[in-house]
Design a protein around this motif. Structure first.
Motif, mmCIF file in Angstrom:
data_model
loop_
_atom_site.group_PDB
_atom_site.id
_atom_site.type_symbol
_atom_site.label_atom_id
_atom_site.label_comp_id
_atom_site.label_asym_id
_atom_site.label_seq_id
_atom_site.Cartn_x
_atom_site.Cartn_y
_atom_site.Cartn_z
ATOM 1 N N GLN A 64 0.837 -1.202 0.000
ATOM 2 C CA GLN A 64 0.000 0.000 0.000
ATOM 3 C C GLN A 64 0.871 1.252 0.000
ATOM 4 N N ASP A 65 1.967 1.233 0.777
ATOM 5 C CA ASP A 65 2.914 2.349 0.770
ATOM 6 C C ASP A 65 3.580 2.467 -0.598
ATOM 7 N N ASN A 66 3.882 1.338 -1.220
ATOM 8 C CA ASN A 66 4.525 1.345 -2.532
ATOM 9 C C ASN A 66 3.648 2.041 -3.572
ATOM 10 N N GLU A 67 2.345 1.861 -3.456
ATOM 11 C CA GLU A 67 1.433 2.560 -4.374
ATOM 12 C C GLU A 67 1.590 4.068 -4.240
ATOM 13 N N ASP A 68 1.676 4.557 -3.004
ATOM 14 C CA ASP A 68 1.900 5.992 -2.778
ATOM 15 C C ASP A 68 3.264 6.424 -3.305
ATOM 16 N N LEU A 69 4.260 5.596 -3.082
ATOM 17 C CA LEU A 69 5.608 5.915 -3.536
ATOM 18 C C LEU A 69 5.640 6.072 -5.052
ATOM 19 N N MET A 70 4.992 5.176 -5.761
ATOM 20 C CA MET A 70 4.987 5.235 -7.220
ATOM 21 C C MET A 70 4.083 6.344 -7.758
ATOM 22 N N ARG A 71 3.036 6.664 -7.027
ATOM 23 C CA ARG A 71 2.087 7.695 -7.470
ATOM 24 C C ARG A 71 2.557 9.104 -7.113
ATOM 25 N N TYR A 72 3.073 9.284 -5.876
ATOM 26 C CA TYR A 72 3.388 10.625 -5.386
ATOM 27 C C TYR A 72 4.875 10.870 -5.128
ATOM 28 N N GLY A 73 5.678 9.819 -5.174
ATOM 29 C CA GLY A 73 7.106 9.971 -4.917
ATOM 30 C C GLY A 73 7.468 10.026 -3.453
ATOM 31 N N LYS A 74 6.519 9.666 -2.587
ATOM 32 C CA LYS A 74 6.833 9.606 -1.157
ATOM 33 C C LYS A 74 5.940 8.598 -0.459
ATOM 34 N N CYS A 75 6.417 8.135 0.683
ATOM 35 C CA CYS A 75 5.655 7.192 1.498
ATOM 36 C C CYS A 75 6.256 7.158 2.898
ATOM 37 N N TYR A 76 5.784 6.222 3.702
ATOM 38 C CA TYR A 76 6.223 6.088 5.086
ATOM 39 C C TYR A 76 6.863 4.726 5.307
ATOM 40 N N LEU A 77 7.867 4.695 6.187
ATOM 41 C CA LEU A 77 8.554 3.450 6.542
ATOM 42 C C LEU A 77 8.212 3.053 7.966
ATOM 43 N N ALA A 78 7.822 1.811 8.149
ATOM 44 C CA ALA A 78 7.677 1.242 9.486
ATOM 45 C C ALA A 78 9.071 0.850 9.956
ATOM 46 N N TRP A 79 9.278 0.854 11.256
ATOM 47 C CA TRP A 79 10.631 0.602 11.745
ATOM 48 C C TRP A 79 10.641 0.217 13.212
ATOM 49 N N THR A 80 11.746 -0.374 13.612
ATOM 50 C CA THR A 80 12.131 -0.538 15.003
ATOM 51 C C THR A 80 13.648 -0.640 14.995
ATOM 52 N N GLY A 81 14.270 -0.143 16.024
ATOM 53 C CA GLY A 81 15.730 -0.113 16.068
ATOM 54 C C GLY A 81 16.210 1.248 16.518
ATOM 55 N N ASP A 82 17.304 1.711 15.947
ATOM 56 C CA ASP A 82 17.923 2.985 16.316
ATOM 57 C C ASP A 82 17.448 4.074 15.354
ATOM 58 N N VAL A 83 16.571 4.937 15.827
ATOM 59 C CA VAL A 83 15.983 5.978 14.987
ATOM 60 C C VAL A 83 17.048 6.871 14.356
ATOM 61 N N ASP A 84 18.096 7.195 15.119
ATOM 62 C CA ASP A 84 19.149 8.072 14.590
ATOM 63 C C ASP A 84 19.986 7.369 13.531
ATOM 64 N N GLU A 85 20.241 6.086 13.721
ATOM 65 C CA GLU A 85 21.008 5.318 12.745
ATOM 66 C C GLU A 85 20.240 5.208 11.421
ATOM 67 N N ILE A 86 18.959 4.907 11.514
ATOM 68 C CA ILE A 86 18.130 4.805 10.314
ATOM 69 C C ILE A 86 18.057 6.162 9.616
ATOM 70 N N ALA A 87 17.814 7.217 10.383
ATOM 71 C CA ALA A 87 17.713 8.564 9.812
ATOM 72 C C ALA A 87 19.004 8.958 9.104
ATOM 73 N N ALA A 88 20.151 8.628 9.698
ATOM 74 C CA ALA A 88 21.434 8.971 9.090
ATOM 75 C C ALA A 88 21.605 8.294 7.735
ATOM 76 N N VAL A 89 21.217 7.037 7.639
ATOM 77 C CA VAL A 89 21.330 6.307 6.368
ATOM 78 C C VAL A 89 20.382 6.900 5.333
ATOM 79 N N LEU A 90 19.147 7.142 5.722
ATOM 80 C CA LEU A 90 18.172 7.705 4.784
ATOM 81 C C LEU A 90 18.594 9.093 4.318
ATOM 82 N N GLU A 91 19.115 9.892 5.239
ATOM 83 C CA GLU A 91 19.572 11.238 4.890
ATOM 84 C C GLU A 91 20.791 11.182 3.964
#
Length: 98
Positions: free
Chosen positions: A50-77
């Protein structure tokens, strides 16, 4: 419109190298995806069909996660896909592709 997922693909590859169970277009919805995550995984990042549909339609979506928020953010950034870091564990990362 066509969106290029190369930067997002590279971010997910790096997250996997850091020990994350990182999947794109994983299962149909968030409930099914969380149910399919192996129980031994403490570090997880994914978006579902369902998120992939938004990603392909609008160029953005949301990621579910658990772990180190700062580590994930650093990689995505680093890979230029982070739009918004979650304010709590109850919210998701907002990402974009171009």
């Amino acid at each position: 419109m066509f969106y290029n997922k190369e930067n997002l693909n590279n971010a997910f590859k790096e997250l996997r190298k850091l020990g994350y169970f990182a999947r794109q277009n994983f299962k149909c919805c968030q409930s099914c995806a969380w149910a399919a995550v192996p129980v031994d995984k403490a570090k997880v990042v994914f978006y579902h069909a369902q998120d992939n549909e938004d990603l392909m339609r609008y160029g953005k979506c949301y990621l579910a996660w658990t772990g180190d928020v700062d580590e994930i953010a650093a990689v995505l950034e680093k890979h230029g896909v982070l739009l918004k870091k979650p304010e709590s564990e109850a919210s998701r990362f907002e990402i974009t592709i171009k």
